[in-house]
Design a protein around this motif. Structure first.
Motif, PDB file in Angstrom:
ATOM      1  N   VAL A   1     -38.806   3.920  12.009  1.00  0.00           N
ATOM      2  CA  VAL A   1     -38.130   5.143  12.449  1.00  0.00           C
ATOM      3  C   VAL A   1     -37.754   6.012  11.243  1.00  0.00           C
ATOM      4  CG1 VAL A   1     -36.022   6.050  13.533  1.00  0.00           C
ATOM      5  CG2 VAL A   1     -37.305   4.205  14.641  1.00  0.00           C
ATOM      6  N   LYS A   2     -37.253   5.384  10.197  1.00  0.00           N
ATOM      7  CA  LYS A   2     -36.834   6.132   9.003  1.00  0.00           C
ATOM      8  C   LYS A   2     -37.996   6.881   8.356  1.00  0.00           C
ATOM      9  CE  LYS A   2     -32.843   3.468   7.515  1.00  0.00           C
ATOM     10  NZ  LYS A   2     -32.295   2.530   6.532  1.00  0.00           N
ATOM     11  N   HIS A   3     -39.204   6.347   8.496  1.00  0.00           N
ATOM     12  CA  HIS A   3     -40.361   6.916   7.807  1.00  0.00           C
ATOM     13  C   HIS A   3     -41.242   7.809   8.684  1.00  0.00           C
ATOM     14  CE1 HIS A   3     -39.293   3.556   5.095  1.00  0.00           C
ATOM     15  NE2 HIS A   3     -39.564   4.483   4.189  1.00  0.00           N
ATOM     16  N   ASP A   4     -40.791   8.121   9.904  1.00  0.00           N
ATOM     17  CA  ASP A   4     -41.631   8.943  10.767  1.00  0.00           C
ATOM     18  C   ASP A   4     -40.765   9.891  11.597  1.00  0.00           C
ATOM     19  OD1 ASP A   4     -44.607   8.985  12.026  1.00  0.00           O
ATOM     20  OD2 ASP A   4     -43.086   9.358  13.571  1.00  0.00           O
ATOM     21  N   SER A   5     -41.007  11.174  11.445  1.00  0.00           N
ATOM     22  CA  SER A   5     -40.179  12.174  12.137  1.00  0.00           C
ATOM     23  C   SER A   5     -40.335  12.095  13.660  1.00  0.00           C
ATOM     24  CB  SER A   5     -40.507  13.580  11.639  1.00  0.00           C
ATOM     25  OG  SER A   5     -41.865  13.885  11.882  1.00  0.00           O
ATOM     26  N   GLU A   6     -41.539  11.766  14.151  1.00  0.00           N
ATOM     27  CA  GLU A   6     -41.748  11.648  15.597  1.00  0.00           C
ATOM     28  C   GLU A   6     -40.943  10.474  16.159  1.00  0.00           C
ATOM     29  OE1 GLU A   6     -43.378  13.801  17.533  1.00  0.00           O
ATOM     30  OE2 GLU A   6     -43.936  15.012  15.791  1.00  0.00           O
ATOM     31  N   LEU A   7     -40.910   9.363  15.444  1.00  0.00           N
ATOM     32  CA  LEU A   7     -40.124   8.207  15.887  1.00  0.00           C
ATOM     33  C   LEU A   7     -38.625   8.516  15.815  1.00  0.00           C
ATOM     34  CD1 LEU A   7     -42.079   5.174  14.359  1.00  0.00           C
ATOM     35  CD2 LEU A   7     -42.215   6.104  16.689  1.00  0.00           C
ATOM     36  N   GLN A   8     -38.219   9.328  14.845  1.00  0.00           N
ATOM     37  CA  GLN A   8     -36.811   9.739  14.749  1.00  0.00           C
ATOM     38  C   GLN A   8     -36.412  10.558  15.972  1.00  0.00           C
ATOM     39  OE1 GLN A   8     -36.305  11.708  10.941  1.00  0.00           O
ATOM     40  NE2 GLN A   8     -37.021   9.897   9.836  1.00  0.00           N
ATOM     41  N   ILE A   9     -37.312  11.434  16.406  1.00  0.00           N
ATOM     42  CA  ILE A   9     -37.035  12.235  17.606  1.00  0.00           C
ATOM     43  C   ILE A   9     -36.890  11.323  18.829  1.00  0.00           C
ATOM     44  CG2 ILE A   9     -38.037  13.921  19.220  1.00  0.00           C
ATOM     45  CD1 ILE A   9     -39.303  15.273  16.682  1.00  0.00           C
ATOM     46  N   ILE A  10     -37.804  10.366  18.948  1.00  0.00           N
ATOM     47  CA  ILE A  10     -37.727   9.413  20.068  1.00  0.00           C
ATOM     48  C   ILE A  10     -36.394   8.665  20.029  1.00  0.00           C
ATOM     49  CG2 ILE A  10     -38.706   7.266  21.011  1.00  0.00           C
ATOM     50  CD1 ILE A  10     -41.488   8.377  20.133  1.00  0.00           C
ATOM     51  N   GLU A  11     -35.978   8.227  18.849  1.00  0.00           N
ATOM     52  CA  GLU A  11     -34.705   7.506  18.712  1.00  0.00           C
ATOM     53  C   GLU A  11     -33.533   8.414  19.078  1.00  0.00           C
ATOM     54  OE1 GLU A  11     -31.580   4.940  18.118  1.00  0.00           O
ATOM     55  OE2 GLU A  11     -33.666   4.568  18.605  1.00  0.00           O
ATOM     56  N   ASN A  12     -33.568   9.653  18.632  1.00  0.00           N
ATOM     57  CA  ASN A  12     -32.472  10.582  18.941  1.00  0.00           C
ATOM     58  C   ASN A  12     -32.346  10.822  20.449  1.00  0.00           C
ATOM     59  OD1 ASN A  12     -31.727  10.877  16.264  1.00  0.00           O
ATOM     60  ND2 ASN A  12     -32.994  12.688  15.961  1.00  0.00           N
ATOM     61  N   VAL A  13     -33.464  10.811  21.144  1.00  0.00           N
ATOM     62  CA  VAL A  13     -33.459  11.043  22.590  1.00  0.00           C
ATOM     63  C   VAL A  13     -33.072   9.781  23.358  1.00  0.00           C
ATOM     64  CG1 VAL A  13     -34.931  11.595  24.583  1.00  0.00           C
ATOM     65  CG2 VAL A  13     -35.138  12.926  22.478  1.00  0.00           C
ATOM     66  N   THR A  14     -33.611   8.633  22.953  1.00  0.00           N
ATOM     67  CA  THR A  14     -33.424   7.404  23.742  1.00  0.00           C
ATOM     68  C   THR A  14     -32.263   6.528  23.267  1.00  0.00           C
ATOM     69  OG1 THR A  14     -34.914   6.081  22.369  1.00  0.00           O
ATOM     70  CG2 THR A  14     -35.897   7.299  24.229  1.00  0.00           C
TER      71      THR A  14
END
Length: 158
Positions: free
Chosen positions: A54-67
């Motif tokens: 998550v720390k290394h990928d902006s798309e995964l960060q967005i998913i984490e922020n939403v879920t």
């Protein structure tokens, strides 16, 4: 990092054997404690791997922020450590959801690193990661609601 945590945890156990005593008081045998600790070490490593992805990928960060899946996984992990018998009711979380999430994030990382990859595959990977992240957040939410119901029953009937 994990090795340092294990050493720290081991030293803490030597200094504070009350954690083992607490597990014994909760009905766990020495063998149960060994299995439980190994399971939780594996879960911690899987959560760390997910967190790194998550720390290394902006798309995964967005998913984490939403879920909030990763945050929920950490909190559920803490609950299970405090209440080891919860490991039984959270079998799917420990043995299916976390390992699958690590596998998904590793696969996603491989997919996005290929230059000429089909964009649909990348988007599909993100969708699956998001669904699993939502499922983990829901698992934590259900555990909290169960705890609240137990406390409510104790207050009303106790």
């Amino acid at each position: 990092m994990l090795v340092l945590w294990l050493i720290h945890d081991y030293k803490k156990e030597k200094k504070n054997p009350s954690l083992i005593e607490t597990y014994h008081e909760k009905g766990l045998s020495d063998q149960d404690i060994t299995i439980f600790r190994q399971t939780m070490q594996d879960a911690k490593a899987q959560i760390k791997s997910w967190e790194t992805a998550v720390k290394h990928d902006s798309e995964l960060q967005i998913i984490e922020n939403v879920t909030g899946g990763l945050k929920s996984a950490k909190k559920l992990f803490q609950l299970i450590v405090k209440h080891p018998k919860m490991a039984l009711t959270n079998h799917d979380f420990l043995y299916k959801q976390l390992p699958t999430m690590v596998e998904l994030t590793e696969t996603y990382d491989n997919v996005k690193s290929v230059d000429r990859i089909d964009q649909d595959l990348k988007i599909e990977s993100q969708k699956v990661i998001r669904k699993l992240s939502e499922k983990i957040a829901k698992t934590y939410e259900l555990e909290l609601s169960d705890d609240i119901e137990k406390i409510k029953d104790e207050v009303e009937n106790g």
